[in-house]
Design a protein around this motif. Structure first.
Motif, short mmCIF file in Angstrom:
data_model
loop_
_atom_site.label_atom_id
_atom_site.label_comp_id
_atom_site.label_asym_id
_atom_site.label_seq_id
_atom_site.Cartn_x
_atom_site.Cartn_y
_atom_site.Cartn_z
N SER A 26 -38.82 21.19 -60.16
CA SER A 26 -39.49 19.94 -59.83
C SER A 26 -39.50 19.74 -58.32
O SER A 26 -38.75 20.38 -57.58
CB SER A 26 -38.77 18.76 -60.50
N LEU A 27 -40.35 18.82 -57.88
CA LEU A 27 -40.41 18.45 -56.47
C LEU A 27 -39.68 17.12 -56.29
O LEU A 27 -40.05 16.11 -56.91
CB LEU A 27 -41.86 18.33 -56.01
N VAL A 28 -38.65 17.11 -55.45
CA VAL A 28 -37.81 15.93 -55.24
C VAL A 28 -37.93 15.49 -53.78
O VAL A 28 -37.76 16.30 -52.87
CB VAL A 28 -36.34 16.22 -55.59
N LEU A 29 -38.21 14.22 -53.57
CA LEU A 29 -38.26 13.63 -52.24
C LEU A 29 -36.92 12.97 -51.94
O LEU A 29 -36.47 12.11 -52.70
CB LEU A 29 -39.39 12.60 -52.16
N VAL A 30 -36.27 13.37 -50.84
CA VAL A 30 -34.99 12.82 -50.44
C VAL A 30 -35.18 12.11 -49.10
O VAL A 30 -35.67 12.71 -48.14
CB VAL A 30 -33.91 13.92 -50.30
N ALA A 31 -34.77 10.84 -49.03
CA ALA A 31 -34.94 10.03 -47.81
C ALA A 31 -33.60 9.48 -47.36
O ALA A 31 -32.91 8.81 -48.12
CB ALA A 31 -35.92 8.88 -48.07
N ASP A 32 -33.24 9.76 -46.11
CA ASP A 32 -32.02 9.22 -45.50
C ASP A 32 -32.15 9.35 -43.99
O ASP A 32 -32.62 10.38 -43.49
CB ASP A 32 -30.78 9.97 -45.98
N ASP A 33 -31.76 8.31 -43.25
CA ASP A 33 -31.92 8.36 -41.79
C ASP A 33 -30.76 9.06 -41.09
O ASP A 33 -30.82 9.26 -39.88
CB ASP A 33 -32.09 6.94 -41.22
N PRO A 89 -44.14 13.61 -55.70
CA PRO A 89 -42.90 14.20 -56.23
C PRO A 89 -42.61 13.71 -57.64
O PRO A 89 -43.11 12.66 -58.07
CB PRO A 89 -41.84 13.70 -55.24
N GLN A 90 -41.77 14.47 -58.35
CA GLN A 90 -41.35 14.06 -59.69
C GLN A 90 -40.15 13.12 -59.65
O GLN A 90 -39.84 12.45 -60.64
CB GLN A 90 -40.99 15.29 -60.54
N VAL A 98 -28.00 20.06 -52.08
CA VAL A 98 -27.55 19.92 -53.47
C VAL A 98 -28.74 20.03 -54.41
O VAL A 98 -28.68 20.74 -55.44
CB VAL A 98 -26.83 18.57 -53.66
N VAL A 99 -29.84 19.34 -54.08
CA VAL A 99 -31.03 19.38 -54.93
C VAL A 99 -31.60 20.79 -54.99
O VAL A 99 -32.00 21.28 -56.05
CB VAL A 99 -32.08 18.38 -54.43
N GLU A 100 -31.63 21.47 -53.84
CA GLU A 100 -32.14 22.84 -53.81
C GLU A 100 -31.25 23.79 -54.62
O GLU A 100 -31.75 24.69 -55.30
CB GLU A 100 -32.26 23.32 -52.36
N ASP A 122 -37.49 22.06 -55.50
CA ASP A 122 -38.06 21.97 -54.16
C ASP A 122 -37.79 20.58 -53.59
O ASP A 122 -37.73 19.59 -54.34
CB ASP A 122 -39.57 22.23 -54.18
N VAL A 123 -37.66 20.51 -52.27
CA VAL A 123 -37.27 19.25 -51.62
C VAL A 123 -38.24 18.88 -50.51
O VAL A 123 -38.64 19.73 -49.71
CB VAL A 123 -35.84 19.34 -51.04
N LEU A 124 -38.62 17.62 -50.49
CA LEU A 124 -39.30 17.01 -49.35
C LEU A 124 -38.29 16.12 -48.64
O LEU A 124 -37.58 15.34 -49.29
CB LEU A 124 -40.48 16.15 -49.81
#
Length: 340
Positions: A2-9, A46-47, A20-22, A27-29
């Protein structure tokens, strides 16, 4: 997969969560604030979205709300991470309170990806929007590397501090250009949706003026407002972008040439915000192109997109921007917003 979007500043946290997701085979955005995350979500679909709460420009909670209000993204599950929200938020599909164990994070990722809704049939992004996101995504890697090297320089003992500050300023400028191009592309493609609320416009304008005054203390900014509240139906985040566009223009061209005057007028059917500077003004030939994209002056140093973005956001609110100017006599930009 799956395609996962991860957001953190926080770059270090973003890297750990993404790894961790990879490692779980997905896949990671990567996004470094909520606004960038929403743009990537619109472009890549993303999923699953994983987002921190405390982020600049758009918080994790605001990102959740914007995703839920988007017709194409409302079914995407969101995992919200926070150290300040004790119970999470109803807009999020799952919540982890910081600090948390990596095993707990892995478990919730597996759980959400195992129960995905049926994929929706989505049309491709319009070419202009896809181009804006492609540029922003392409710049993401080099900008992240540059930020990392800059942090190392800032931590070093023997370094030219003035040069480091200059590098930091240039890096922030490049990041601003990337965000502006992406935003302009989404506006041109008609992909921006407003999240409007009924609120008093006055404190939002006051905060924008105070922020610019703190950023540019050498420029006097005078604000004139009515005594009572000015109720209006608007998107606070987008309206701040409009204010910033107007103030940026006035502060830039008024710097060293006099004060900037901001006035809020409220009538029964119309609210008007006027921003006047005492700069060189615009010629009769320049005025018709003032709100068109990519109209930066040769000596501007800006993107040429600020007033275009402000104008398009005003239009989405049912309003408009107008300009009055004469060479050597400054410029007055007016934001007109209907009430009711």
């Amino acid at each position: 997969m799956s395609l996962v979007l991860v957001a953190d500043d926080e770059p270090a946290v973003l890297e750990v969560l993404s790894q961790v997701v990879e490692d779980l085979g997905h896949d990671v955005l990567r996004a470094r604030d909520g606004e960038e995350a929403f743009g990537l979500a619109r472009a890549k679909r993303p999923q699953l979205v994983v987002t921190d709460h405390m982020m600049p420009r758009l918080s994790g909670l605001e990102l959740c709300r914007r995703l839920r209000g988007d017709e194409l993204l409302k079914d995407v599950p969101v995992i919200l991470l926070s150290a300040v929200l004790p119970q999470g938020a109803p807009e999020a599909s799952a919540f982890l309170h910081k600090p948390f164990e990596i095993t707990d994070f892995e478990a919730v990722i597996r759980q959400k990806l195992a129960h995905l809704p049926e994929p929706r049939l989505l049309s491709e992004s319009p070419p202009v929007e896809a181009l804006g996101h492609w540029v922003a995504q392409t710049l993401q890697g080099p900008l992240a590397a540059a930020r990392e090297h800059l942090q190392r320089l800032q931590a070093a003992s023997a370094v030219d501090r003035q040069a480091v500050e200059a590098l930091g300023a240039q890096l922030r400028s490049m990041e601003f250009v990337s965000r502006s191009l992406q935003e302009a592309a989404r506006l041109a493609a008609g992909s921006v949706t407003l999240q409007c609320v009924a609120e008093d416009l006055l404190p939002h304008l006051r905060r924008a003026v105070e922020a610019w005054q703190a950023q540019e203390p050498q420029v006097a900014i005078h604000l004139t407002v009515p005594e009572g509240p000015v109720g209006l139906h608007f998107d606070p985040e987008r309206m701040r972008q409009v204010f910033d566009g107007l103030l940026a223009n006035a502060v830039h061209y008024g710097k060293g040439r006099g004060a900037v005057r901001v006035e809020l007028l409220a009538a029964h059917a119309l609210v008007t915000v006027r921003v006047r500077d005492e700069g060189p003004g615009f010629t009769e030939q320049e005025l018709p192109r003032l709100f068109a994209p990519f109209q930066a002056r040769p000596d501007d140093g800006g993107t040429g997109l600020g007033l275009y973005i402000a104008s398009e956001l005003a239009r989405l609110h049912g309003g408009a921007l107008s300009a009055e100017s004469l060479p050597a006599k400054g410029c007055t930009l007016s934001l007109l917003l209907p009430r009711g």
